[in-house]
Design a protein around this motif. Sequence first.
Motif, PDB file in Angstrom:
ATOM      1  N   ARG A  92      -2.973  -2.025   6.695  1.00  0.00           N
ATOM      2  CA  ARG A  92      -2.470  -1.374   5.450  1.00  0.00           C
ATOM      3  C   ARG A  92      -0.918  -0.883   5.886  1.00  0.00           C
ATOM      4  N   ARG A 107      -8.109  -1.701  10.216  1.00  0.00           N
ATOM      5  CA  ARG A 107      -7.786  -1.806   8.901  1.00  0.00           C
ATOM      6  C   ARG A 107      -6.399  -1.035   8.445  1.00  0.00           C
ATOM      7  N   ARG A 134       1.445  -4.123   5.590  1.00  0.00           N
ATOM      8  CA  ARG A 134       1.725  -4.426   4.120  1.00  0.00           C
ATOM      9  C   ARG A 134       2.590  -3.479   3.683  1.00  0.00           C
ATOM     10  N   ASP A 146       0.912  -1.147  -0.072  1.00  0.00           N
ATOM     11  CA  ASP A 146      -0.095   0.141   0.008  1.00  0.00           C
ATOM     12  C   ASP A 146       0.791   1.186  -0.051  1.00  0.00           C
ATOM     13  N   LEU A 167      -2.135   7.404   7.114  1.00  0.00           N
ATOM     14  CA  LEU A 167      -1.539   6.277   7.715  1.00  0.00           C
ATOM     15  C   LEU A 167      -0.477   6.452   8.663  1.00  0.00           C
TER      16      LEU A 167
END
Length: 315
Positions: free
Chosen positions: A42, A38, A45, A3, A9
Motif C-alpha cells: 500500500r 500488505r 502505491r 491508497d 501506514l
Amino acid sequence: MSDQLDLNLLRVFDALLQEGSVTAASERLHLSIPATSRALSRLRRAMNDPILVRAGRAMAPTPFALRAAPRVRSLLDEAAALISTDRAVTLAELKRTFTIRINDGVAATLVTAVVEATAAHAPGVTLRFVSEGSESMEALRDGSVDLDIGAGEVSAPDIRTAVLYREHMVGLVRADSPLGVHRRPTLPQLCRYPHVSASRRGRTRGPLDDALDAAGLRRHVAAVVPTFAVAALLVSSSSYVGLVPARLAEQYGVTLGLRWFPIAAPLPEIEVRLLWHARLDADPAQRWLRDTIRDALGEPGDGPGPMADALLSSV
C-alpha cells in the motif's frame, strides 16, 4: 488510484526504514509478516516508490524513502504529542528512540550519566547520539534530530532553547610536564611548548591566539585533531599543551595522568545549550528527557569543582 495514507501506514513506513526489513518491522509493530507486507505494498502505491529494494541479502531504502523518513518521523512525533499532551508518561513502559546531536566535548562528560539515568527509569528508551556535522536547525524541524546539545545561540522562532551550563576552557598537560609544576602558568610560559588544537574544521586559531596576539606572543600549533577527547589522549602521551573544556579535564584528568590549569587570559565563557523544536515542547516523553539531561548534569557551576580544587592544591 493511490491508497490514501493514514497514520498506521506512516508507522509501518517508519518501522520499515528503521529496521530495514519486513520481518523486523513486523516484530517491532506486533503485526504478522503478511500484514506488514500488505502495508508495504500500500505504501508503494500511495507514494509511487518502491520504498525498500533488495540489496544482496538485505533491503535498502530508496533515495525518496530516505528523504521522506525525517518528515514521517516528525509527523508521528506531532501525532504522539497531540494525543499525549497533559497525560502522564509511564516511563517503565515507554518505547521510543531519541536522536540527540551533541558536541564531542559535551558528549564525553554527559553521555554516560544521561544513559544511566534514562535506563534506570525507562529501560525501553534508546538514546541515539550523533556527532555534529552540521548545525542546521532543519534537522530539528524535520524530526531527524530530537534534541541538540552544543554551544552557540539560535534565534529562530520555532526553536526552543535552554542553557544547560556555562563552560570554561583550561590548559592541559601531562602530570610530569615541566609546565605542570606551575599553578597558573603565564602566557610566555605557555608559548614555550607545542600545542594541540581540537577543531573538527581543522582550524589552528581560536580565542587563545587573539589573547596571545594582544600580548605580542604566538604559540606553535603542532597538531590539529577533530575532537577534545583525541586532544586529551594526545596530550597524555606527548609534551603538547591542549586546550579543553574544564568539565572534561576535571572528569578524566586524573585517569589519564594529566594536570590542568587556568589560562592567564580572559577567554570567552561558552554557553552549552539544549535545543528542541516547538512542536515537541509539550510532549511528555521529551519533556521528561530534557529534565533527565538537566538532572544528570547536577548543579552547573561557574568554574572548576571540588576535583579541580584538589588537582590545583596538589601541585
